[in-house]
Enzyme design. Structure first.
Site, PDB file in Angstrom:
ATOM      1  N   MET A 129      -3.453  -1.168  -4.856  1.00 52.10           N
ATOM      2  CA  MET A 129      -2.834  -2.432  -5.248  1.00 52.10           C
ATOM      3  C   MET A 129      -1.996  -2.197  -6.500  1.00 52.10           C
ATOM      4  O   MET A 129      -2.533  -2.086  -7.611  1.00 52.10           O
ATOM      5  CB  MET A 129      -3.898  -3.506  -5.485  1.00 52.10           C
ATOM      6  CG  MET A 129      -4.713  -3.827  -4.245  1.00 52.10           C
ATOM      7  SD  MET A 129      -5.936  -5.127  -4.533  1.00 52.10           S
ATOM      8  CE  MET A 129      -4.860  -6.533  -4.802  1.00 52.10           C
ATOM      9  N   GLU A 130      -0.698  -2.094  -6.301  1.00 48.99           N
ATOM     10  CA  GLU A 130       0.211  -1.798  -7.398  1.00 48.99           C
ATOM     11  C   GLU A 130       0.108  -2.843  -8.498  1.00 48.99           C
ATOM     12  O   GLU A 130       0.115  -4.046  -8.245  1.00 48.99           O
ATOM     13  CB  GLU A 130       1.648  -1.743  -6.861  1.00 48.99           C
ATOM     14  CG  GLU A 130       2.723  -1.552  -7.907  1.00 48.99           C
ATOM     15  CD  GLU A 130       2.662  -0.201  -8.603  1.00 48.99           C
ATOM     16  OE1 GLU A 130       3.346  -0.031  -9.615  1.00 48.99           O
ATOM     17  OE2 GLU A 130       1.926   0.681  -8.121  1.00 48.99           O
ATOM     18  N   LYS A 149      -0.698   3.943   5.734  1.00 49.48           N
ATOM     19  CA  LYS A 149      -1.004   2.510   5.663  1.00 49.48           C
ATOM     20  C   LYS A 149       0.242   1.736   6.063  1.00 49.48           C
ATOM     21  O   LYS A 149       1.323   1.968   5.520  1.00 49.48           O
ATOM     22  CB  LYS A 149      -1.450   2.107   4.261  1.00 49.48           C
ATOM     23  CG  LYS A 149      -1.954   0.667   4.153  1.00 49.48           C
ATOM     24  CD  LYS A 149      -2.612   0.416   2.793  1.00 49.48           C
ATOM     25  CE  LYS A 149      -3.335  -0.929   2.769  1.00 49.48           C
ATOM     26  NZ  LYS A 149      -2.428  -2.056   2.584  1.00 49.48           N
ATOM     27  N   ARG A 184      -8.117  -7.490  -2.654  1.00 51.42           N
ATOM     28  CA  ARG A 184      -8.327  -8.578  -3.610  1.00 51.42           C
ATOM     29  C   ARG A 184      -9.750  -9.128  -3.542  1.00 51.42           C
ATOM     30  O   ARG A 184     -10.296  -9.571  -4.563  1.00 51.42           O
ATOM     31  CB  ARG A 184      -7.318  -9.698  -3.347  1.00 51.42           C
ATOM     32  CG  ARG A 184      -5.880  -9.311  -3.673  1.00 51.42           C
ATOM     33  CD  ARG A 184      -4.912 -10.424  -3.293  1.00 51.42           C
ATOM     34  NE  ARG A 184      -4.934 -10.677  -1.862  1.00 51.42           N
ATOM     35  CZ  ARG A 184      -4.466 -11.785  -1.282  1.00 51.42           C
ATOM     36  NH1 ARG A 184      -3.953 -12.753  -2.032  1.00 51.42           N
ATOM     37  NH2 ARG A 184      -4.520 -11.938   0.024  1.00 51.42           N
ATOM     38  N   CYS A 240       4.341  -1.616   1.736  1.00 50.03           N
ATOM     39  CA  CYS A 240       4.691  -2.388   0.541  1.00 50.03           C
ATOM     40  C   CYS A 240       5.743  -3.452   0.875  1.00 50.03           C
ATOM     41  O   CYS A 240       6.804  -3.128   1.425  1.00 50.03           O
ATOM     42  CB  CYS A 240       5.219  -1.471  -0.554  1.00 50.03           C
ATOM     43  SG  CYS A 240       5.701  -2.363  -2.060  1.00 50.03           S
ATOM     44  N   ASN A 255      -7.423  -4.184   7.441  1.00 51.30           N
ATOM     45  CA  ASN A 255      -7.236  -4.616   6.051  1.00 51.30           C
ATOM     46  C   ASN A 255      -6.583  -5.993   6.044  1.00 51.30           C
ATOM     47  O   ASN A 255      -5.759  -6.299   6.893  1.00 51.30           O
ATOM     48  CB  ASN A 255      -6.355  -3.586   5.325  1.00 51.30           C
ATOM     49  CG  ASN A 255      -5.912  -4.017   3.946  1.00 51.30           C
ATOM     50  OD1 ASN A 255      -4.725  -4.017   3.644  1.00 51.30           O
ATOM     51  ND2 ASN A 255      -6.842  -4.385   3.089  1.00 51.30           N
ATOM     52  N   GLY A 256      -6.990  -6.823   5.064  1.00 52.21           N
ATOM     53  CA  GLY A 256      -6.341  -8.109   4.871  1.00 52.21           C
ATOM     54  C   GLY A 256      -7.276  -9.293   4.968  1.00 52.21           C
ATOM     55  O   GLY A 256      -7.982  -9.461   5.960  1.00 52.21           O
TER      56      GLY A 256
END
Length: 322
Positions: A8-9, A139, A224, A98, A199-200
Site C-alpha cells: 500500500m503505497e 498483482k 486496509r 496501481c 484481495n479487496g
C-alpha cells in the site's frame, strides 16, 4: 490458509510491516512498489523501500518480504529484478494494479491491463533474468475500464512464467469503492493453473469467509482491513471475529513510534502516527479517543506525550533510510 500483507503505497511501509507481522498470522508481505523508469537503480534505492533486504528479506518477526517492481519497460524491469535477486530478494512481485492517474498516464500499473501481450513480455523478461529458484509473482486488478480482459490478462501472466497471481477484485475504474467482485476471482482462477490470491474489501472475518466462498480459494491478501484491525489475520485463522486488546495495540504503537522517530524527519512524524490512528479508530474506541486528542497537533513531541509514547528529541532521524 495463506494470508499475505498487501503493498500500500504511502501507508504500508517497512515500519507498519514490522508491527503488523509482530501481531501475527501473516505468511508473507509484498513491499510498496519500486518505480522503474528506464534506468538500473542503485542498491540504496531498493533498501530505502525494502530495508529488510539487509536482514534476509525478513521482518524482525521472521516474515518474508517480497519486493515489488512497477514499470512498463520489460528489459529495464528485468535488469532491476536481477539486481534485487542478487541482493537476496525472497522473490520478485510485479505491479499491474496501481490505479493512480499519474502512474497510469505513463503506462504503468493498471494501464498495462489493456495490453495482455505487454504483460506477457514483462513477466517473461523478468522470469528469464532471475534464478529459477526466485519466484516471480504478479498483482493485477480485474481490468482498466471494465473486466472484459481479466481472464486474458491472467493467462498472459501465467503463460509467461508467473508462479502466483494476486487479483484485486475491482477494476481501475472502480478504484477502492465497494463492493469487491470476488466471484470474478473464481473466473480468473478457472482460467489459469497457478495459485490465485483474492484481495479487496476484507475488513472482517465474515468478509474473509465470503471472499473464500465466492473466489473459490483459500489464499487471501489483506490491506486496509488489517491496518484498521491488526488482529484480523489471527481472527481469520481462528474463524472468529476479534481484535487485539488495546494494551497490546499500544505496545505495537510504541514500536511503530520508535521506528518513525529513527527513520523519519520530525515534521512528518506526527502525521505518520495519526495516519495509522485514523485507520485504527474504525475498530478500536481507544484509538478514536487518542486520534481526537492529537488530531490538530503537529508537534511530534506533544503528540508523543499525549499518547504516552517516548518523547524523542526534536532532531533529525537517528538512522536515515539507506
Amino acid at each position: 490458509m495463506t494470508l499475505l500483507l498487501a503493498p500500500m503505497e504511502g501507508l504500508l511501509d517497512f515500519a507498519l510491516r514490522d508491527v503488523l507481522t509482530r501481531a501475527g498470522g501473516i505468511d508473507r508481505c509484498v513491499s510498496e512498489f519500486i518505480r522503474v523508469t528506464g534506468t538500473l537503480l542503485p542498491e540504496r534505492a531498493f533498501r530505502r523501500v525494502v530495508p529488510e533486504l539487509d536482514h534476509g528479506c525478513r521482518t524482525p518477526s521472521g516474515v518474508p518480504v517480497r519486493p515489488q517492481l512497477m514499470g512498463s519497460d520489460a528489459a529495464c524491469l528485468a535488469e532491476n529484478a536481477a539486481r534485487l535477486a542478487a541482493m537476496g530478494a525472497e522473490g520478485i512481485d510485479l505491479n499491474f494494479g496501481c490505479p493512480a492517474r499519474v502512474v497510469n498516464r505513463h503506462g504503468g500499473g493498471a494501464a498495462l491491463l489493456k495490453e495482455p501481450e505487454l504483460l506477457h513480455a514483462i513477466v517473461a523478461a523478468v522470469r528469464r533474468a532471475v534464478p529459477a529458484e526466485v519466484p516471480v509473482s504478479a498483482k493485477m486488478r480485474l481490468g482498466f475500464d471494465d473486466d472484459a480482459q481479466a481472464e486474458d490478462c491472467a493467462r498472459a501472466l501465467a503463460a509467461a512464467g508467473a508462479s502466483e497471481l494476486v487479483v484485486h477484485a475491482r477494476t481501475r475504474a472502480d478504484g477502492y469503492r465497494p463492493p469487491a467482485y470476488w466471484h470474478r476471482v473464481a473466473d480468473v482462477r478457472a482460467a489459469v493453473s497457478i495459485p490465485v490470491v483474492a484481495n479487496g474489501e476484507i475488513w472482517r472475518v465474515a468478509d474473509a469467509r465470503r471472499c473464500r466462498a465466492e473466489s473459490g480459494g483459500h489464499a487471501l491478501m489483506l490491506g486496509r482491513g488489517i491496518v484498521a484491525n491488526p488482529g484480523l489475520a489471527l481472527a481469520i485463522l481462528g474463524d472468529e471475529e476479534g481484535q487485539l486488546p488495546w494494551a497490546t495495540l499500544h505496545d505495537l504503537l510504541t514500536v511503530f513510534w520508535g521506528l518513525i522517530v529513527a527513520h523519519i524527519e520530525p515534521r512528518a512524524r506526527a502525521g505518520r502516527l495519526k495516519q495509522w490512528l485514523n485507520y485504527l479508530r474504525r475498530t478500536h474506541p481507544e484509538a478514536e479517543e487518542a486520534y481526537q486528542r492529537v488530531r490538530a497537533i503537529a508537534d511530534s513531541r506533544e503528540v508523543a506525550r499525549l499518547l504516552g509514547l517516548p518523547v524523542a528529541p526534536d532532531g533529525p532521524p537517528l538512522r536515515r533510510a539507506a
